[in-house]
Design a protein around this motif. Structure first.
Motif, PDB file in Angstrom:
ATOM      1  N   LYS A 250       0.838  -1.207   0.000  1.00 12.06           N
ATOM      2  CA  LYS A 250       0.000   0.000   0.000  1.00 12.06           C
ATOM      3  C   LYS A 250       0.873   1.257   0.000  1.00 12.06           C
ATOM      4  O   LYS A 250       0.443   2.315  -0.446  1.00 12.06           O
ATOM      5  N   GLY A 251       2.088   1.123   0.500  1.00  9.78           N
ATOM      6  CA  GLY A 251       3.014   2.253   0.533  1.00  9.78           C
ATOM      7  C   GLY A 251       3.839   2.372  -0.736  1.00  9.78           C
ATOM      8  O   GLY A 251       4.761   3.184  -0.814  1.00  9.78           O
ATOM      9  N   GLY A 252       3.516   1.540  -1.752  1.00 11.53           N
ATOM     10  CA  GLY A 252       4.163   1.675  -3.053  1.00 11.53           C
ATOM     11  C   GLY A 252       5.265   0.676  -3.340  1.00 11.53           C
ATOM     12  O   GLY A 252       5.939   0.766  -4.364  1.00 11.53           O
ATOM     13  N   TYR A 253       5.473  -0.283  -2.441  1.00 11.09           N
ATOM     14  CA  TYR A 253       6.503  -1.290  -2.684  1.00 11.09           C
ATOM     15  C   TYR A 253       5.950  -2.408  -3.573  1.00 11.09           C
ATOM     16  O   TYR A 253       4.787  -2.783  -3.447  1.00 11.09           O
ATOM     17  N   THR A 254       6.788  -2.950  -4.438  1.00 11.68           N
ATOM     18  CA  THR A 254       6.426  -4.216  -5.077  1.00 11.68           C
ATOM     19  C   THR A 254       6.810  -5.304  -4.086  1.00 11.68           C
ATOM     20  O   THR A 254       7.769  -5.150  -3.327  1.00 11.68           O
ATOM     21  N   ALA A 255       6.033  -6.367  -4.094  1.00 12.24           N
ATOM     22  CA  ALA A 255       6.202  -7.361  -3.034  1.00 12.24           C
ATOM     23  C   ALA A 255       6.523  -8.734  -3.602  1.00 12.24           C
ATOM     24  O   ALA A 255       6.017  -9.120  -4.661  1.00 12.24           O
ATOM     25  N   GLU A 256       7.343  -9.458  -2.878  1.00 12.72           N
ATOM     26  CA  GLU A 256       7.607 -10.850  -3.208  1.00 12.72           C
ATOM     27  C   GLU A 256       7.677 -11.626  -1.904  1.00 12.72           C
ATOM     28  O   GLU A 256       8.115 -11.102  -0.867  1.00 12.72           O
ATOM     29  N   LYS A 257       7.218 -12.886  -1.962  1.00 15.63           N
ATOM     30  CA  LYS A 257       7.220 -13.718  -0.760  1.00 15.63           C
ATOM     31  C   LYS A 257       7.891 -15.045  -1.090  1.00 15.63           C
ATOM     32  O   LYS A 257       7.607 -15.657  -2.116  1.00 15.63           O
ATOM     33  N   LEU A 258       8.772 -15.492  -0.215  1.00  9.54           N
ATOM     34  CA  LEU A 258       9.413 -16.793  -0.392  1.00  9.54           C
ATOM     35  C   LEU A 258       9.269 -17.609   0.887  1.00  9.54           C
ATOM     36  O   LEU A 258       9.444 -17.083   1.993  1.00  9.54           O
ATOM     37  N   MET A 259       8.938 -18.886   0.725  1.00  6.63           N
ATOM     38  CA  MET A 259       8.847 -19.792   1.872  1.00  6.63           C
ATOM     39  C   MET A 259      10.181 -20.515   1.980  1.00  6.63           C
ATOM     40  O   MET A 259      10.557 -21.286   1.078  1.00  6.63           O
ATOM     41  N   LEU A 260      10.909 -20.261   3.046  1.00 11.93           N
ATOM     42  CA  LEU A 260      12.258 -20.811   3.161  1.00 11.93           C
ATOM     43  C   LEU A 260      12.267 -22.337   3.297  1.00 11.93           C
ATOM     44  O   LEU A 260      13.233 -22.991   2.905  1.00 11.93           O
ATOM     45  N   TYR A 261      11.193 -22.891   3.872  1.00 13.16           N
ATOM     46  CA  TYR A 261      11.047 -24.342   3.920  1.00 13.16           C
ATOM     47  C   TYR A 261      10.113 -24.726   2.777  1.00 13.16           C
ATOM     48  O   TYR A 261       8.974 -24.257   2.740  1.00 13.16           O
ATOM     49  N   PRO A 262      10.469 -25.607   1.851  1.00 12.88           N
ATOM     50  CA  PRO A 262      11.724 -26.349   1.771  1.00 12.88           C
ATOM     51  C   PRO A 262      12.764 -25.744   0.834  1.00 12.88           C
ATOM     52  O   PRO A 262      13.786 -26.376   0.566  1.00 12.88           O
TER      53      PRO A 262
END
Lengths: 228, 188
Positions: free
Chosen positions: A34-46
């Motif tokens: 919402k503050g203007g960042y592009t977002a990425e998510k990674l699940m470290l397991y596995p």
């Protein structure tokens, strides 16, 4: 116009998508979006144990301006997969002598104990990692009573977590404004919402109920398979 | 009396591991060491089965179970690890996370703080040895603090954390171990 600011959430829970760590981290990540960042998510397991995915982790990390590291407290510190991740990143920084001073790191450690402060050592380890790799340490948020979240969205988890939500909102505001870590957020998450003895009572009861669901009596749960 | 050494470092620390095992044997301990980098130990999955489905035993049948069994039966537990951002190496932590079956899910209060109850009666002596070229930093202070916190959660009768250089003489670790064992306090 494409945002040039990028946020990366690293979820360090073995329970992955069903984890409280994911929920807490996502709340911050959505705030940054919402503050203007592009977002990425990674699940470290596995991911961290798959050679072919490590390159992707390093690439995502290289692009990120803000990194959110969200994990459960395991034996007073980070789960082994999260430590492995930090070791990999530190090795990468050392091998390329990368300047990561423009990157910011914020960490969230959640535990099943009512005292959020039990995460202090774990968060200090994250801070030490930031210092050793030259990353700017923003701060760490300890969250207790993880059983109240239990993988649910924070708004579903209800009134017991109102202080956690308020704390996260403060962190989001600070990150979006580029200001320092809000100390008030620490006061909110370390404030006891109800007496520890009550948490102990309900916590112990819930373990007995889980055992019962699995066909075990209370006595069975005290089993000592390695006793001599 | 049984002792267990969990070696969470690389080959450069093997000589310390050997020195500790030899010293323990000569002091009358029945000691077993685990070089963790050589073992097949899967990461804890956070399933809670070791608490509520197969109490005391991890559902993953690998060497993590063997290590947990030995730790549960030992009156002296020793960790060797490079100081890693002030904590344990990931190699050591894989095994430590798999010790969770050795405590109960049920909570208790110690010094006004909630912790898990002991599953077994043993309250072992607990010694960690952290290796680093920089002995007197925030990282080493943190390593000592982590040891103290772990000792609390494992209800250890006595704990100590020693910091040394990976290039130290093997006699240094021998001296640290002797000093710890000679301090008294015993196993409860």
């Amino acid at each position: 116009m494409t945002s040039s600011k990028s946020a990366l959430l690293l979820v360090g829970s073995p329970r992955g998508m069903n984890s409280s760590s994911r929920r807490l981290g996502e709340y911050l990540l959505e705030g940054l979006t919402k503050g203007g960042y592009t977002a990425e998510k990674l699940m470290l397991y596995p991911l961290i144990d798959r050679e072919q995915e490590k390159a992707g982790l390093l690439e995502s990390f290289a692009k990120a301006d803000i990194i959110i590291l969200s994990f459960p407290l395991y034996v007073d510190c980070l789960p082994s997969g999260v430590i492995k991740t930090l070791e990999l990143l530190a090795e990468e920084q050392e091998n390329h002598q990368s300047d990561w001073s423009q990157k910011k790191l914020v960490a969230i450690s959640n535990s099943g104990f009512p005292e959020a402060q039990q995460s202090e050592t774990a968060l200090a380890i994250c801070r030490e990692f930031a210092q050793e790799t030259g990353i700017t340490w923003v701060g760490g948020l300890p969250v207790g009573m993880g059983g109240a979240i239990n993988g649910k969205a924070l708004v579903e988890a209800g009134g017991m977590l109102r202080n956690v939500v308020k704390a996260l909102d403060l962190v989001v505001t600070s990150l979006n404004a580029g200001s320092g870590f809000p100390e008030e957020s620490l006061r909110l998450t370390t404030k006891a919402l109800f007496p520890a003895w009550l948490y102990v009572f309900f916590g112990n009861m819930s373990f007995k109920q889980l055992g019962k669901k699995n066909g075990l009596s209370k006595g069975d749960l005290f089993h000592r398979p390695f006793a001599e | 009396m049984k002792a267990v050494v969990l070696h969470g470092g690389g080959p450069e620390l093997d000589r310390f591991h050997q020195t500790i095992l030899a010293e323990l044997a000569s002091s009358g301990w029945e000691a077993q060491g685990f070089v963790l980098r050589d073992l097949r130990i899967a990461r804890c999955t956070g399933c809670f089965n070791c608490w509520t489905r197969t109490p005391g035993v991890c559902v993953i049948a690998d060497e993590g179970r063997t290590v947990a069994e030995r730790v549960a039966r030992s009156g002296l537990v020793i960790y060797l690890s490079p100081v890693t951002f002030g904590g344990y190496s990931s190699n050591l932590k894989v095994a430590v996370d798999r010790l969770i079956p050795n405590i109960l899910p049920f909570f208790t209060r110690i010094n006004n703080e909630v912790h898990h109850q002991l599953r077994y009666d043993l309250q072992p002596l607990f010694l960690t040895i952290g290796f680093t070229e920089q002995p007197d930093t925030e990282g080493t202070k943190l390593f000592r603090k982590l040891t103290a916190r772990n000792a609390l959660n494992f209800h250890s009768s006595r704990q100590h954390s020693a910091i040394m250089s990976p290039t130290a003489d093997s006699a240094t670790i021998q001296a640290e171990l002797r000093a710890f064992l000679q301090k008294g306090g015993g196993i409860q």
